[in-house]
Enzyme design. Structure first.
Site, mmCIF file in Angstrom:
data_model
loop_
_atom_site.group_PDB
_atom_site.id
_atom_site.type_symbol
_atom_site.label_atom_id
_atom_site.label_comp_id
_atom_site.label_asym_id
_atom_site.label_seq_id
_atom_site.Cartn_x
_atom_site.Cartn_y
_atom_site.Cartn_z
ATOM 1 N N THR A 1 -5.955 2.971 -5.220
ATOM 2 C CA THR A 1 -5.379 3.931 -6.154
ATOM 3 C C THR A 1 -4.390 3.213 -7.071
ATOM 4 O O THR A 1 -4.440 3.373 -8.305
ATOM 5 C CB THR A 1 -4.689 5.064 -5.373
ATOM 6 O OG1 THR A 1 -5.618 5.567 -4.414
ATOM 7 C CG2 THR A 1 -4.237 6.171 -6.281
ATOM 8 N N ASP B 1 0.864 -1.192 0.000
ATOM 9 C CA ASP B 1 0.000 0.000 0.000
ATOM 10 C C ASP B 1 0.895 1.235 0.000
ATOM 11 O O ASP B 1 2.087 1.159 0.308
ATOM 12 C CB ASP B 1 -0.918 0.017 1.239
ATOM 13 C CG ASP B 1 -1.863 1.222 1.228
ATOM 14 O OD1 ASP B 1 -2.425 1.535 0.160
ATOM 15 O OD2 ASP B 1 -2.035 1.874 2.283
ATOM 16 N N SER B 2 0.281 2.369 -0.333
ATOM 17 C CA SER B 2 1.029 3.623 -0.277
ATOM 18 C C SER B 2 1.435 3.935 1.170
ATOM 19 O O SER B 2 2.354 4.718 1.382
ATOM 20 C CB SER B 2 0.157 4.758 -0.804
ATOM 21 O OG SER B 2 -0.995 4.870 0.006
ATOM 22 N N CYS C 1 -4.290 -1.383 -2.171
ATOM 23 C CA CYS C 1 -4.412 0.054 -2.409
ATOM 24 C C CYS C 1 -5.278 0.208 -3.648
ATOM 25 O O CYS C 1 -4.922 -0.284 -4.728
ATOM 26 C CB CYS C 1 -3.021 0.642 -2.641
ATOM 27 S SG CYS C 1 -3.036 2.384 -3.094
ATOM 28 N N CYS D 1 -11.082 2.931 -0.644
ATOM 29 C CA CYS D 1 -9.699 3.249 -0.278
ATOM 30 C C CYS D 1 -9.429 2.452 0.980
ATOM 31 O O CYS D 1 -10.242 2.468 1.916
ATOM 32 C CB CYS D 1 -9.543 4.750 -0.013
ATOM 33 S SG CYS D 1 -7.955 5.176 0.752
ATOM 34 N N THR D 2 -8.305 1.756 1.010
ATOM 35 C CA THR D 2 -8.061 0.854 2.145
ATOM 36 C C THR D 2 -7.760 1.604 3.450
ATOM 37 O O THR D 2 -7.738 0.994 4.511
ATOM 38 C CB THR D 2 -6.936 -0.143 1.824
ATOM 39 O OG1 THR D 2 -5.771 0.590 1.409
ATOM 40 C CG2 THR D 2 -7.361 -1.106 0.734
ATOM 41 N N HIS D 3 -7.550 2.907 3.374
ATOM 42 C CA HIS D 3 -7.420 3.678 4.616
ATOM 43 C C HIS D 3 -8.794 3.870 5.286
ATOM 44 O O HIS D 3 -8.864 4.054 6.503
ATOM 45 C CB HIS D 3 -6.829 5.065 4.346
ATOM 46 C CG HIS D 3 -5.348 5.094 4.119
ATOM 47 N ND1 HIS D 3 -4.746 4.562 3.003
ATOM 48 C CD2 HIS D 3 -4.337 5.629 4.871
ATOM 49 C CE1 HIS D 3 -3.429 4.763 3.073
ATOM 50 N NE2 HIS D 3 -3.159 5.404 4.196
ATOM 51 N N GLU E 1 -2.522 9.403 7.703
ATOM 52 C CA GLU E 1 -1.066 9.170 7.746
ATOM 53 C C GLU E 1 -0.406 10.035 8.813
ATOM 54 O O GLU E 1 0.584 9.644 9.416
ATOM 55 C CB GLU E 1 -0.437 9.451 6.368
ATOM 56 C CG GLU E 1 -0.785 8.410 5.296
ATOM 57 C CD GLU E 1 -0.054 7.071 5.458
ATOM 58 O OE1 GLU E 1 1.152 7.078 5.767
ATOM 59 O OE2 GLU E 1 -0.711 6.023 5.289
HETATM 60 N N1 DGL Z 1 -4.934 3.118 0.660
HETATM 61 C C1 DGL Z 1 -4.845 3.778 -0.613
HETATM 62 C C2 DGL Z 1 -6.069 3.421 -1.457
HETATM 63 O O1 DGL Z 1 -6.686 2.373 -1.202
HETATM 64 C C3 DGL Z 1 -4.604 5.231 -0.360
HETATM 65 C C4 DGL Z 1 -4.066 5.939 -1.521
HETATM 66 C C5 DGL Z 1 -3.315 7.184 -1.207
HETATM 67 O O2 DGL Z 1 -2.169 7.049 -0.778
HETATM 68 O O3 DGL Z 1 -3.838 8.270 -1.474
HETATM 69 O O4 DGL Z 1 -6.427 4.090 -2.376
#
Ligand code: DGL
Length: 270
Positions: free
Chosen positions: A72, A7-8, A70, A194-196, A162
């Site tokens: 994105t 993930d990012s 992620c 979005c996984t966040h 974050e």
């Molecule tokens: N967790 C990422 C997602 O599912 C976040 C992307 C980001 O870093 O903006 O999209």
């Protein structure tokens, strides 16, 4: 050696946790590109280059299978990576398809023609890059007809998470839900794309009200990975336990991860 989860930043930990619950014996290497998060405001070329680098790092760790936890990266980079070709014996999978299969009442890998489904009004909450990729609508159109999708690009939410500023993240979620409701007053289902966002699932649910079904990815992705590994057992690898890598500051990232997962998590430098 293990399955790689990329993930990012911290969001993929929501997927990792669901995988650990569903597949407790599965070894995993988690990699967060925290130094470059958020991805959702970057260009497609940037997202592609960073995703590729992260996945190659996990392949180099011995992970034959890498899951892009992620949206994105899955929306913007996955297809391009697959078209560019992946090395022999390596695989990379995204998180979109399990979610869309759940929404469209399909079993894993059911590729029959698109048909009408019960859920016809869907709100998609995602990063700006995921929303503008239209990957969600594209994948949905392969499987369902007549579904009205309204999107809300949730600027700022990933940055706040974050940074560990959950008060700001909650306020932003409420204002993004209000903005969505102005465009679609009565969604039947809301997709946290979005996984966040599962870290704020209660806030989404509260703001949307009890009549909206909130679909969150972690359990769906863990189930789908379980089915995949049952069909491709060699991809599970043989390591043991879970290790954590970050391109960011390991001490800072470990603190945040420990706060979110409510158990000690220790990251090493990637
Ligand atoms: N967790 C990422 C997602 O599912 C976040 C992307 C980001 O870093 O903006 O999209």
């Amino acid at each position: 050696m293990a399955v790689g989860i990329f993930d990012s930043g911290l969001g993929g930990l929501t997927v990792l946790d669901a995988i650990a619950a569903r597949l407790p014996d599965q070894s995993v290497v988690y990699m967060g590109d925290n130094a470059h998060a958020p991805y959702g405001v970057r260009t497609a070329d940037d997202i592609y280059a960073l995703t590729r680098e992260g996945v190659e790092r996990l392949w180099a760790e011995g992970c034959d299978l890498v899951v892009l936890a992620c949206n994105t990266a899955s929306a913007v980079a996955l297809r391009r990576m697959q078209e560019a070709g992946v090395p022999q014996g390596k695989r990379v999978l995204g998180v979109f398809v399990p979610l869309i299969e759940a929404l469209t009442e399909r079993e894993w890998g059911d590729n029959s023609p698109p048909r009408e489904v019960a859920t016809r009004h869907v709100a998609l909450f995602a990063t700006p890059a995921t929303v503008s990729s239209r990957a969600f609508q594209r994948e949905l159109a392969f499987r369902a007809i007549g579904v009205d999708v309204e999107t809300q690009a949730c600027g700022g939410v990933v940055d706040a998470i974050e940074d560990g500023d959950m008060i700001l993240a909650e306020a932003l979620v409420r204002s993004h839900v209000d903005a969505l409701r102005r465009k679609m007053p009565q969604p039947q289902a809301a997709v946290l794309g979005c996984t966040h966002y599962p870290l704020l699932q209660d806030v989404f649910q509260q703001a949307l009200g009890p009549d909206v079904t909130v679909l969150s990815q972690p359990a769906l992705v863990a189930d789908s990975l379980g089915h995949y590994l049952a069909r491709h057992p060699a991809m599970a690898g043989q390591g043991c336990g879970i290790s954590y890598l970050t391109t960011g500051d390991p001490a800072r990232v470990s603190d945040r991860a420990t706060q979110f997962l409510r158990r000690p998590v220790s990251f090493a430098a990637a």
